[in-house]
Write an enzyme that holds these catalytic residues in place. Structure first.
Site, PDB file in Angstrom:
ATOM      1  N   ASP A  79      42.220  49.444  34.085  1.00 45.63           N
ATOM      2  CA  ASP A  79      41.163  50.293  33.530  1.00 45.63           C
ATOM      3  C   ASP A  79      40.442  51.047  34.635  1.00 45.63           C
ATOM      4  O   ASP A  79      40.392  50.603  35.788  1.00 45.63           O
ATOM      5  CB  ASP A  79      40.174  49.475  32.708  1.00 45.63           C
ATOM      6  CG  ASP A  79      39.500  48.366  33.518  1.00 45.63           C
ATOM      7  OD1 ASP A  79      40.201  47.696  34.301  1.00 45.63           O
ATOM      8  OD2 ASP A  79      38.275  48.173  33.367  1.00 45.63           O
ATOM      9  N   GLU A 144      38.219  45.147  33.894  1.00 44.32           N
ATOM     10  CA  GLU A 144      37.482  44.751  35.089  1.00 44.32           C
ATOM     11  C   GLU A 144      36.228  45.589  35.264  1.00 44.32           C
ATOM     12  O   GLU A 144      35.187  45.083  35.685  1.00 44.32           O
ATOM     13  CB  GLU A 144      38.378  44.886  36.325  1.00 44.32           C
ATOM     14  CG  GLU A 144      37.805  44.267  37.595  1.00 44.32           C
ATOM     15  CD  GLU A 144      36.845  45.162  38.375  1.00 44.32           C
ATOM     16  OE1 GLU A 144      36.124  44.659  39.245  1.00 44.32           O
ATOM     17  OE2 GLU A 144      36.825  46.382  38.103  1.00 44.32           O
TER      18      GLU A 144
END
Length: 397
Positions: A79, A144
């Site tokens: 991400d 994350e």
């Protein structure tokens, strides 16, 4: 440019950067498909685990000669943070390659380059006929950038994670501050304690001057926190690294109904990151004592954290010795620091697994989360070489 375009790792890096796995609504399926093809090209098995539906964790495994030994886990996240495209020189998901070798793209430093470097290092070792004693797991995780609660944290609670028998996890770090050739190594993190203070008192007309108003009560606690903040700022200004300083920041103010009404309640939210030597419980008790002194002020911890020990970086840790000796042999200087923010390594340490953040990013400006995030092709390729040597050393510890 043609020379760089023909490098396989560069082609794969640019393909990965073009996947818009961007918050607030990242679509992870194109990333999973990308890694399925990648694993197939390496001839390695891949497993996808969803501890939380829609939050896939990719695991590509290179089995060692002694699979009973604790394994090496090479981790990165798929991400990326949002972009303000109007401020970019080149579109942030175009993976534009300039004539002088810079690849522009969100995630080029944080951390899509890491997955490519991990996998290409393993490819080089396999092509050279190397077999390691330890199993190596290359993992790529979601979420994350929003704390990892439904990504790495959830994954570490699964039987699939336990079955990996991880002895060391390598995670992300950052470029050196001077854009030099040093490799920054995160061996621990400050402890985060985000909290909300809420003061309450009887409401009244704004034309009055009440004692112990809601503003007085909140101000009392805020003044104590800002005194502490000033002391920490002085430490920072004296040259103490940010990772060894407690940061205290007022981030949100809430409350009030209209300008001529002294309200019944006012709230303030703080982002606090405690230096390693500061005890979490002691800090919380100190703030609670100020709340009690102010009268009718409550403290709500917004996200419960636990304080975990740093990973040892001395001769008692054979993995650290292997990393240090390999770096020195290759002419790199390691710079161990406490991570000023937070990475997924926190969840490995919480699970009792030693974890080190290590991103070889030589000659790279620090542009994590910034406009025009970019990485030079030479830095990408040199990083592959660094991991090739380090994975070989770690795999045979």
């Amino acid at each position: 440019m043609a020379r760089w375009e023909n490098i396989e790792s560069v082609q794969l890096f640019r393909e990965y950067l073009r996947i818009e796995s961007v918050h607030p609504n990242p679509d992870y399926e194109p990333c999973v498909s990308f890694f399925r093809r990648y694993a197939s090209s390496l001839g390695l098995p891949i497993m996808v685990v969803e501890a939380v539906p829609g939050k896939p964790v990719v695991i590509i495994t290179w089995q060692g000669l002694c699979p009973e030994l604790p394994s090496i886990m090479l981790n990165s996240h798929m991400d990326v943070v949002p972009v303000y495209e109007e401020h970019w020189t080149h579109p942030p998901f175009s993976a534009h390659l300039t004539a002088d070798g810079w690849v522009y793209g969100r995630g080029s430093q944080d951390t899509k380059q890491l997955a490519i470097q991990h996998l290409e290092a393993v490819r080089r070792l396999m092509q050279a006929g190397v077999r390691l004693r330890r199993t190596v797991h290359i993992t790529v995780v979601p979420d994350e950038e929003i704390g990892g609660a439904e990504g790495m944290h959830a994954f570490t609670l699964t039987p699939e994670f336990r079955a990996m028998n991880v002895g060391l996890e390598l995670d992300e770090s950052m470029p050196p501050a001077d854009c030099g050739d040093d490799i920054v190594v995160f061996y621990g993190e400050r402890t985060s304690i985000p909290f909300k203070l809420t003061a309450r008192a009887a409401p009244c007309h704004g034309a009055l001057l009440p004692a112990n108003s809601v503003g007085d009560k909140l101000h009392y606690v805020l003044s104590k926190l800002f005194e502490m903040r000033t002391a920490e700022r002085k430490k920072l200004e004296s040259g103490i690294p940010l990772g060894l300083v407690t940061s205290i920041n007022l981030t949100v103010l809430e409350g009030g109904v209209q300008v001529n009404v002294v309200p019944e309640s006012l709230s303030a939210k703080f982002d606090v990151r405690l230096a390693p030597e500061v005890n979490l419980k002691d800090f919380q008790n100190k703030v609670l004592s100020w709340c009690e002194e102010a009268g009718d002020v409550t403290m709500e911890v917004l996200q419960q954290k636990v304080q975990v020990p740093n990973t040892r970086i001395d001769d008692s840790n054979p993995f650290w010795v292997a990393i240090r000796d390999t770096a020195e042999k290759e002419g790199y200087q390691l710079t161990p620091v406490i991570c000023p923010g937070a990475t997924d390594a926190q969840y490995l340490r919480r699970a009792g697994v030693p974890a080190l953040g290590l991103s070889p990013l030589p000659r790279t400006p620090l542009l994590l989360h910034s406009h025009d995030e970019r990485l030079h092709v030479d830095s990408l390729v040199r990083g592959v070489g660094v991991f090739e040597k380090m994975v070989k050393a770690l795999g045979d510890v």
